[in-house]
Design an enzyme around this catalytic site. Structure first.
Site, PDB file in Angstrom:
ATOM      1  N   HIS A   1      36.747  79.219  31.605  1.00 25.17           N
ATOM      2  CA  HIS A   1      36.410  78.600  30.308  1.00 25.17           C
ATOM      3  C   HIS A   1      34.920  78.276  30.180  1.00 25.17           C
ATOM      4  O   HIS A   1      34.430  78.041  29.077  1.00 25.17           O
ATOM      5  CB  HIS A   1      37.206  77.303  30.111  1.00 25.17           C
ATOM      6  CG  HIS A   1      38.692  77.486  30.094  1.00 25.17           C
ATOM      7  ND1 HIS A   1      39.326  78.354  29.236  1.00 25.17           N
ATOM      8  CD2 HIS A   1      39.669  76.909  30.851  1.00 25.17           C
ATOM      9  CE1 HIS A   1      40.631  78.307  29.449  1.00 25.17           C
ATOM     10  NE2 HIS A   1      40.864  77.443  30.426  1.00 25.17           N
TER      11      HIS A   1
ATOM     12  N   ASP B   1      45.678  83.726  33.464  1.00 22.00           N
ATOM     13  CA  ASP B   1      45.859  82.294  33.256  1.00 22.00           C
ATOM     14  C   ASP B   1      46.541  82.073  31.910  1.00 22.00           C
ATOM     15  O   ASP B   1      46.336  82.835  30.962  1.00 22.00           O
ATOM     16  CB  ASP B   1      44.489  81.604  33.278  1.00 22.00           C
ATOM     17  CG  ASP B   1      44.588  80.088  33.344  1.00 22.00           C
ATOM     18  OD1 ASP B   1      44.429  79.544  34.444  1.00 22.00           O
ATOM     19  OD2 ASP B   1      44.814  79.459  32.287  1.00 22.00           O
TER      20      ASP B   1
ATOM     21  N   HIS C   1      45.921  79.953  29.709  1.00 16.47           N
ATOM     22  CA  HIS C   1      44.917  79.652  28.684  1.00 16.47           C
ATOM     23  C   HIS C   1      43.922  80.800  28.558  1.00 16.47           C
ATOM     24  O   HIS C   1      43.513  81.388  29.561  1.00 16.47           O
ATOM     25  CB  HIS C   1      44.159  78.364  29.033  1.00 16.47           C
ATOM     26  CG  HIS C   1      45.025  77.158  29.175  1.00 16.47           C
ATOM     27  ND1 HIS C   1      45.422  76.669  30.409  1.00 16.47           N
ATOM     28  CD2 HIS C   1      45.582  76.345  28.243  1.00 16.47           C
ATOM     29  CE1 HIS C   1      46.177  75.605  30.225  1.00 16.47           C
ATOM     30  NE2 HIS C   1      46.301  75.390  28.923  1.00 16.47           N
TER      31      HIS C   1
ATOM     32  N   ASP D   1      49.081  78.626  35.815  1.00 13.62           N
ATOM     33  CA  ASP D   1      49.653  77.595  34.966  1.00 13.62           C
ATOM     34  C   ASP D   1      50.706  78.142  34.006  1.00 13.62           C
ATOM     35  O   ASP D   1      51.243  77.389  33.183  1.00 13.62           O
ATOM     36  CB  ASP D   1      48.571  76.821  34.205  1.00 13.62           C
ATOM     37  CG  ASP D   1      47.427  77.689  33.742  1.00 13.62           C
ATOM     38  OD1 ASP D   1      47.541  78.921  33.824  1.00 13.62           O
ATOM     39  OD2 ASP D   1      46.410  77.138  33.303  1.00 13.62           O
TER      40      ASP D   1
ATOM     41  N   TYR E   1      48.854  73.897  38.215  1.00 14.97           N
ATOM     42  CA  TYR E   1      48.823  72.452  38.434  1.00 14.97           C
ATOM     43  C   TYR E   1      50.137  71.871  38.949  1.00 14.97           C
ATOM     44  O   TYR E   1      50.215  70.680  39.204  1.00 14.97           O
ATOM     45  CB  TYR E   1      48.383  71.760  37.128  1.00 14.97           C
ATOM     46  CG  TYR E   1      47.081  72.355  36.639  1.00 14.97           C
ATOM     47  CD1 TYR E   1      45.877  72.029  37.254  1.00 14.97           C
ATOM     48  CD2 TYR E   1      47.062  73.317  35.632  1.00 14.97           C
ATOM     49  CE1 TYR E   1      44.677  72.610  36.853  1.00 14.97           C
ATOM     50  CE2 TYR E   1      45.866  73.900  35.216  1.00 14.97           C
ATOM     51  CZ  TYR E   1      44.685  73.547  35.840  1.00 14.97           C
ATOM     52  OH  TYR E   1      43.502  74.134  35.458  1.00 14.97           O
TER      53      TYR E   1
END
Length: 749
Positions: free
Chosen positions: A230, A267, A269, A338, A378
């Site tokens: 990110h 990922d 995201h 995630d 996570y």
């Protein structure tokens, strides 16, 4: 939050709207000086983290990432360090194939104040993953490299000097000042050790790239934090400080002279930082699949959608959800976990073994030069098991078979079709397949979007229970399907002196009991001949080893006149002795046994058939494509979806008379078919096949990458129409074919 800011550097200008410790402990080298030249610790010096190899017996390129030599100074080198190309040896003298890059200092940074959004990015993410790697005996099988700090010049490949300076200053800030600075970014926290940790994270990625591109290892994983995808030129974002993978890509281009790099970001995201950095760069193909929810999932960006295809010369090189024409020289994976089951961020249900399959699919690219770098993840148990699955795949271990119904979700098909529509103007291979209709967005309801789950609530507890059950089931599968001591065996009636096999491939000498062999040979007159009978005994002995779980995969040879009868016996022996579902991929002049039951237990797929035909959902014939593009399309759009949909216990690949496959094509086919059956693949060759072919197949069944197919050439219209026709005939029963593109009910030609 997460709007792309092209403004001036500095935390305020790059603000996303809301939602040094001492020397390296145990490191290989201390941090290099901040020289202007990337990868150098000073004028005329070797690269930071690299030393010249002083071992005259080593055949490495000269300067490689160094690791402490076992037992101190290596005799004859005068150095306490030795080249990884020499260190990377197992107890049996076989070169290690996979690097694991890590440094304990990356656990130093932690949240110093209360912040529910950021508390999940914690040091235990690394320690849990590393502990599980040790428990499963995977760390010991890897070349272990201690991460180095990236130089500021290396950070400057992506980030502005002002931003790097700002981060350097966080080492001396008070907790209150760190909290205030963190608040200027979206979902970020800083710690006095953040700068050191983040430089180690980048340095780990660069060390991995060096190790892979210099040939010290085939592939590897950088186990790092903080994550990076990110992060933007002048802004931290979403737990990410420096963009580890983006810097690694820039470094690979500048330091190693690469021209085509594929970045795959799985990922949950969207890695908008990588996308922004390379959106106008046609030398980097960024391929991201992520949760989007029509802009209602973080980072809430319009440019996370499928129609963001890059800018300028980079148009078509951003893919948000085609590799064939790109032919990358290196694959970088932004490996976020995630989306794994139980993760509080992704709220998805991907089980850990999914990631081993993704990794295996990518290993057929770039000669297997794959560098995975940890991003998110996570849920500690889910994360650690997923990391282990990726490392097992990198090591060449077969992936556990996928469980559950193999049927794509409507939203997944919608995403794939949207990507195809957006990318078609930029890729000939997509234009050739015809237009793809976009599913009506109104079929998607925002009310169906998963809402955040509050910790401690009933939904959270239910999700945790579901995750625990799935993860426990995976451990049971691992217990029932351990990594076999013999991964691949070769049973040839006459071992050619020119046949070169990996050291850990078993050269099988035995045969099945004579009585058993003769009993099966009675089914076919051609098998009564001495040569055919001898070959059959060796084939049956190897097959029994696979069915009994003593061997994972194998290669056997048969005389040409006995090719079809031997295949018939192998099919019947497999189905009568433990195989519940058998996939047979017959290439060449091999007919399906006439009296073989069409009962759903066997799927017959003939490549090099006379015409495209599907007499039933379990009998499929397709002509052998005449181009590399046509062959790749056939494998990816037909063979692999059928194989995954069928979920076989065993795959037979029979290369019969006039099969027409080049060695790289056969290797690609065998390599990709390892996935659906958990590595249980038996390849039958004609005795006249070259030793080169047998050697290549043995290596890919061991988990090595197949050789490249050579220059890309487009599929012919006839081959394309044959695939479209077959998908139209079969996709109602085989739902996985729906992901391959638009189907049509028109006959070929």
């Amino acid at each position: 939050m997460g709007q792309h800011s092209p403004g001036p550097p500095g935390p305020q200008a790059s603000r996303q709207p809301s939602s040094r410790q001492a020397a390296l402990r145990g490191g290989v080298l201390g941090a290099g000086s901040e020289s202007e030249e990337v990868g150098k610790s000073g004028p005329g010096s070797p690269p930071v983290g690299l030393l010249p190899c002083l071992d005259s017996a080593c055949s490495c390129p000269g300067s490689l990432p160094v690791v402490p030599a076992p037992g101190g100074c290596k005799e004859g080198t005068g150095s306490a360090f030795t080249c990884p190309a020499r260190v990377a040896q197992s107890d049996h003298g076989c070169a290690m194939r996979t690097a694991l890059v890590y440094h304990e200092d990356m656990t130093a940074a932690q949240l110093l104040w209360e912040d529910p959004e950021c508390e999940i990015e914690r040091p235990e993410r690394l320690t849990a993953a590393l502990e599980r790697l040790r428990q499963w005996g995977l760390e010991q099988r890897c070349l272990q490299l201690a991460a180095r700090e990236a130089s500021e010049a290396e950070l400057g490949l992506v980030h502005s000097p002002e931003y790097v300076s700002l981060l350097r200053g966080t080492q001396t800030l008070s907790t209150r000042e760190l909290q205030a600075l963190s608040g200027q970014y979206d979902a970020v926290y800083f710690h006095p050790s953040t700068f050191h940790c983040a430089r180690l994270a980048v340095g780990a990625a660069l060390q991995l790239v060096d190790a892979v591109l210099t040939g010290a290892v085939h592939n590897g994983l950088a186990l790092v934090r903080p994550p990076g995808h990110h992060s933007q030129r002048a802004a931290a974002n979403g737990f990410c400080v420096f963009n580890n993978v983006a810097i690694a890509a820039k470094y690979a281009k500048q330091r190693h002279g690469l021209h085509r790099i594929l970045i795959v970001d799985w990922d949950v995201h969207h890695g908008q930082g990588i996308q922004y950095i390379f959106e106008d760069d046609p030398s980097v193909l960024y391929f991201s699949w992520h949760r989007y929810e029509h802009g209602h999932f973080w980072p809430y960006l319009r440019e996370s959608d499928a129609d963001a295809v890059g800018q300028g010369q980079g148009r078509g090189f951003t893919v948000n959800l085609p590799w064939n024409q790109f032919d990358p020289e290196l694959v970088l994976i932004s490996a976020g976990f995630d989306s794994a089951i139980g993760d509080p961020e992704g709220q998805m249900r991907a089980t850990p073994e999914c990631f081993s399959h993704l990794t295996q699919l990518l290993q057929v690219l770039a000669g297997g030069r794959v560098c995975a770098v940890l991003e998110g993840g996570y849920h500690l148990e889910s994360l650690s098991q997923s990391v282990c699955m990726v490392v097992k795949a990198l090591l060449g271990d077969p992936a556990l078979p996928l469980s559950g119904p193999m049927e794509p979700h409507h939203s997944a098909l919608e995403s794939i079709q949207s990507v195809r529509a957006a990318q078609t103007p930029h890729w000939k291979s997509l234009r050739q397949q015809g237009s793809t209709p976009i599913l009506n967005p109104s079929t998607y309801s925002l009310e169906r979007r998963a809402s955040p789950v509050s910790p401690g609530g009933p939904k959270f507890k239910a999700a945790e229970a579901q995750a625990s059950a799935a993860l426990s089931s995976l451990l049971d599968q691992l217990h029932l399907n351990p990594t076999l001591p013999v991964r691949t065996a070769v049973a040839l009636t006459a071992l050619d002196a020119a046949l070169v096999l990996p050291a850990d491939v078993l050269r099988q000498e035995g045969s099945a009991p004579q009585e058993e062999t003769r009993a099966w040979a009675r089914l076919h007159e051609a098998l009564a001949q001495d040569k055919a009978l001898t070959a059959l005994g060796k084939v049956l002995h190897l097959l029994n080893g696979i069915l009994d779980g003593q061997v994972s995969s194998g290669i056997a040879a048969t005389p040409e006149p006995a090719a079809a009868p031997t295949l018939d016996v192998v099919i019947r022996r497999s189905l009568s002795h433990g195989a519940r579902r058998l996939l047979c991929v017959a290439v060449g002049q091999l007919d399906r046994p006439a009296d073989l039951a069409d009962d759903g237990r066997n799927l017959w797929l003939n490549i090099r058939g006379k015409e495209a035909a599907a007499p039933s959902m379990f009998q499929v014939s397709v002509p052998l494509p005449g181009t590399t593009g046509g062959f790749v399309s056939c494998v990816l759009a037909l063979v692999l979806p059928l194989a995954y949909g069928f979920q076989p216990d065993l795959v037979l690949v029979a290369l019969g008379p006039a099969h027409g496959l080049q060695a790289p094509q056969a290797a690609l086919l065998a390599s990709l078919l390892r996935g659906p059956a958990g590595g249980r693949v038996l390849v039958l060759l004609e005795q006249g096949s070259t030793s080169q072919l047998a050697g290549i197949l043995a290596r890919v069944l061991q988990g090595e990458a197949p050789p490249g197919l050579g220059p890309f050439s487009m599929a012919s219209p006839e081959d394309t129409q044959a695939l479209i026709y077959l998908r139209g005939q079969l996709e109602a029963e085989w739902k996985m074919l729906q992901v391959a593109g638009e189907a049509g009910g028109h006959g070929p030609g």
